[in-house]
Design an enzyme around this catalytic site. Structure first.
Site, mmCIF file in Angstrom:
data_model
loop_
_atom_site.group_PDB
_atom_site.id
_atom_site.type_symbol
_atom_site.label_atom_id
_atom_site.label_comp_id
_atom_site.label_asym_id
_atom_site.label_seq_id
_atom_site.Cartn_x
_atom_site.Cartn_y
_atom_site.Cartn_z
ATOM 1 N N ARG A 135 12.520 -2.204 -4.537
ATOM 2 C CA ARG A 135 11.245 -2.460 -3.859
ATOM 3 C C ARG A 135 10.091 -1.941 -4.719
ATOM 4 O O ARG A 135 10.055 -0.755 -5.059
ATOM 5 C CB ARG A 135 11.244 -1.758 -2.492
ATOM 6 C CG ARG A 135 10.040 -2.056 -1.649
ATOM 7 C CD ARG A 135 10.343 -1.852 -0.174
ATOM 8 N NE ARG A 135 10.521 -0.453 0.162
ATOM 9 C CZ ARG A 135 9.556 0.322 0.713
ATOM 10 N NH1 ARG A 135 8.370 -0.186 0.983
ATOM 11 N NH2 ARG A 135 9.801 1.578 0.992
ATOM 12 N N ALA A 136 9.179 -2.842 -5.059
ATOM 13 C CA ALA A 136 8.137 -2.489 -6.029
ATOM 14 C C ALA A 136 7.182 -1.433 -5.491
ATOM 15 O O ALA A 136 6.817 -0.492 -6.195
ATOM 16 C CB ALA A 136 7.369 -3.740 -6.436
ATOM 17 N N SER A 137 6.795 -1.576 -4.239
ATOM 18 C CA SER A 137 5.806 -0.632 -3.708
ATOM 19 C C SER A 137 6.397 0.772 -3.583
ATOM 20 O O SER A 137 5.666 1.754 -3.510
ATOM 21 C CB SER A 137 5.290 -1.104 -2.351
ATOM 22 O OG SER A 137 6.351 -1.204 -1.427
ATOM 23 N N HIS B 255 11.797 -13.673 -8.500
ATOM 24 C CA HIS B 255 11.029 -12.532 -7.985
ATOM 25 C C HIS B 255 11.479 -12.152 -6.573
ATOM 26 O O HIS B 255 11.009 -12.720 -5.587
ATOM 27 C CB HIS B 255 9.538 -12.907 -8.000
ATOM 28 C CG HIS B 255 8.612 -11.763 -7.740
ATOM 29 N ND1 HIS B 255 7.257 -11.859 -7.947
ATOM 30 C CD2 HIS B 255 8.825 -10.503 -7.303
ATOM 31 C CE1 HIS B 255 6.679 -10.708 -7.635
ATOM 32 N NE2 HIS B 255 7.614 -9.865 -7.231
ATOM 33 N N HIS C 229 2.860 -13.210 -8.811
ATOM 34 C CA HIS C 229 1.840 -13.586 -7.823
ATOM 35 C C HIS C 229 0.942 -14.688 -8.381
ATOM 36 O O HIS C 229 -0.284 -14.647 -8.237
ATOM 37 C CB HIS C 229 1.029 -12.359 -7.383
ATOM 38 C CG HIS C 229 1.872 -11.136 -7.213
ATOM 39 N ND1 HIS C 229 1.794 -10.030 -8.029
ATOM 40 C CD2 HIS C 229 2.890 -10.871 -6.350
ATOM 41 C CE1 HIS C 229 2.702 -9.130 -7.660
ATOM 42 N NE2 HIS C 229 3.389 -9.617 -6.656
ATOM 43 N N HIS D 261 4.411 -5.364 -13.051
ATOM 44 C CA HIS D 261 4.403 -5.163 -11.593
ATOM 45 C C HIS D 261 3.966 -3.754 -11.240
ATOM 46 O O HIS D 261 4.672 -2.788 -11.505
ATOM 47 C CB HIS D 261 5.798 -5.442 -11.025
ATOM 48 C CG HIS D 261 5.773 -5.914 -9.605
ATOM 49 N ND1 HIS D 261 5.093 -5.253 -8.615
ATOM 50 C CD2 HIS D 261 6.339 -7.002 -9.012
ATOM 51 C CE1 HIS D 261 5.246 -5.914 -7.474
ATOM 52 N NE2 HIS D 261 5.991 -6.974 -7.687
ATOM 53 N N GLU E 207 9.161 -13.919 -3.926
ATOM 54 C CA GLU E 207 8.982 -12.526 -3.510
ATOM 55 C C GLU E 207 9.367 -12.342 -2.038
ATOM 56 O O GLU E 207 8.823 -11.513 -1.334
ATOM 57 C CB GLU E 207 7.548 -12.014 -3.758
ATOM 58 C CG GLU E 207 7.475 -10.502 -3.871
ATOM 59 C CD GLU E 207 6.103 -9.964 -4.265
ATOM 60 O OE1 GLU E 207 5.103 -10.643 -4.022
ATOM 61 O OE2 GLU E 207 6.038 -8.863 -4.812
ATOM 62 N N HIS F 258 12.668 -8.455 -4.251
ATOM 63 C CA HIS F 258 12.867 -7.000 -4.234
ATOM 64 C C HIS F 258 13.759 -6.636 -3.048
ATOM 65 O O HIS F 258 13.779 -7.335 -2.031
ATOM 66 C CB HIS F 258 11.540 -6.255 -4.065
ATOM 67 C CG HIS F 258 10.514 -6.579 -5.098
ATOM 68 N ND1 HIS F 258 10.631 -6.196 -6.406
ATOM 69 C CD2 HIS F 258 9.335 -7.257 -5.010
ATOM 70 C CE1 HIS F 258 9.569 -6.610 -7.083
ATOM 71 N NE2 HIS F 258 8.771 -7.262 -6.268
ATOM 72 N N ARG G 238 5.212 -11.637 5.401
ATOM 73 C CA ARG G 238 6.484 -11.991 6.050
ATOM 74 C C ARG G 238 6.330 -12.948 7.214
ATOM 75 O O ARG G 238 7.316 -13.354 7.824
ATOM 76 C CB ARG G 238 7.189 -10.726 6.541
ATOM 77 C CG ARG G 238 7.446 -9.765 5.397
ATOM 78 C CD ARG G 238 8.282 -8.570 5.803
ATOM 79 N NE ARG G 238 8.430 -7.662 4.673
ATOM 80 C CZ ARG G 238 9.306 -6.680 4.610
ATOM 81 N NH1 ARG G 238 10.117 -6.467 5.625
ATOM 82 N NH2 ARG G 238 9.380 -5.915 3.539
HETATM 83 ZN ZN LIG Z 1 7.035 -8.167 -6.418
#
Ligand SMILES: [Zn+2]
Length: 328
Positions: A64-66, A6, A216, A171, A277, A8, A283
């Protein structure tokens, strides 16, 4: 070998956002202007540095998922954006074939049946070496307007996934519902929601080879395993271990030791994939430990009662089983 299932491209060079901003503004974004050197720079001080420091080998890497933001524009907007993002991931994996393996974004769009994703999935898997996709159960971005993942609405895409032998990570993307913070609520809600959908339907009778990773750490699921076992029993559903055995997997993106300990104790080792992730949602450094919150290898290493065989499965074996094209 330690496979992080996982990751991104959260550090993509700014040219990607420039392209996206132009697209959203309705201007012709033209070709993506990012050099190979910019790609190297964006990774050397981040994902590659952390791989080296933390002792992981390969990251299964997706856009990038978001930023997928399937709710923006229409299906054509999503398709063009997905193609740019996926092509960039392909460049990353071509520059660093030992460090990254590609997973694609799908051009989902609210109200559009996911059949429209089949072409992009095939383009990525056939010829470009992608080994999976990220599937957004809620392309509306927090309003949940799509049918449940177990609905026949999704079946054409599942048929293609099975045919191509690729799994999906469930996701979501950014939230446009102010009630749901993206990474703190929307993501975990979606993980939990997907699991309950799988519990209530016979999807895996229809698709015995279909595989999903719930990221997650499975959202709230491991913590409430007793509730789900009880619900399954009341609903005359199969026991959970049996229900998830070949089809549903959790990653280890849980950012404290007690959470990982619980996950490893509750969920069968065959159904857990190592994931971090990084560099992603969280972070910072945990002042209680002095270590990065998302250095999840540290928690798995420190977990007590994990046999060497189970540890091997979590770090490598299960990822190879779920992402079966990784072998090729
Ligand atoms: Zn993710």
């Amino acid at each position: 070998m330690i496979i992080d299932c996982h990751g991104h491209y959260t550090t993509a060079p700014k040219g990607l956002q420039v392209w996206r901003d132009a697209q959203i503004a309705g201007k012709n974004p033209g070709a993506l202007e990012i050099t190979d050197d910019e790609i190297r720079q964006s990774l050397e001080g981040a994902q590659l540095k952390f791989q080296r420091e933390r002792g992981t080998d390969v990251t299964i890497f997706s856009p990038r998922a978001s930023a997928m933001a399937h709710h923006v524009g229409d299906a054509a907007t999503s398709l063009h954006w997905s193609q740019q993002c996926n092509d960039l991931i392909h460049r990353v994996c071509s520059l660093y074939p030992d460090n990254f393996v590609a997973v694609c974004q799908l051009p989902q769009s609210p109200g559009v049946p996911p059949d429209n994703c089949i072409g992009e999935l095939e383009r990525c898997v056939n010829g470009r070496g992608f080994i999976g996709c990220n599937l957004n159960p809620d392309p509306s971005g927090g309003h949940w307007t799509a049918p449940p993942l177990t609905d026949r609405y999704w079946y054409p895409l599942y048929e293609k996934m099975v045919e191509l032998d690729v799994p999906a990570m469930v996701h979501v993307s950014s939230s446009c519902n102010a009630n749901f913070h993206a990474t703190g609520a929307h993501y975990l809600n979606a993980d939990t929601t997907a699991f309950m959908q799988f519990l209530t339907a016979d999807l895996f009778k229809d698709f015995p080879a279909l595989r999903f990773i719930i990221p997650h750490g499975g959202g709230a699921v491991p913590y409430h395993w007793g509730r789900y076992r009880g619900l399954a029993q009341d609903m005359k559903r199969p026991p959970l271990d049996e229900l998830i055995r070949n089809n549903v997997f959790f990653d280890t993106c849980v950012y404290h030791q007690a959470g990982i300990d619980l996950l490893l104790k509750i969920v069968p080792a065959d159904n857990i994939l190592f994931g971090s992730e990084m560099v992603g949602a969280v972070r910072g450094i945990d002042p209680e430990t002095g270590q990065y919150f998302d250095d999840t290898k540290r928690y798995v290493d420190a977990a007590s009662g994990l046999s060497p065989a189970d540890k091997q499965k979590i770090f490598e074996g299960n990822a190879r089983r779920v992402f079966s094209r990784l072998r090729r």
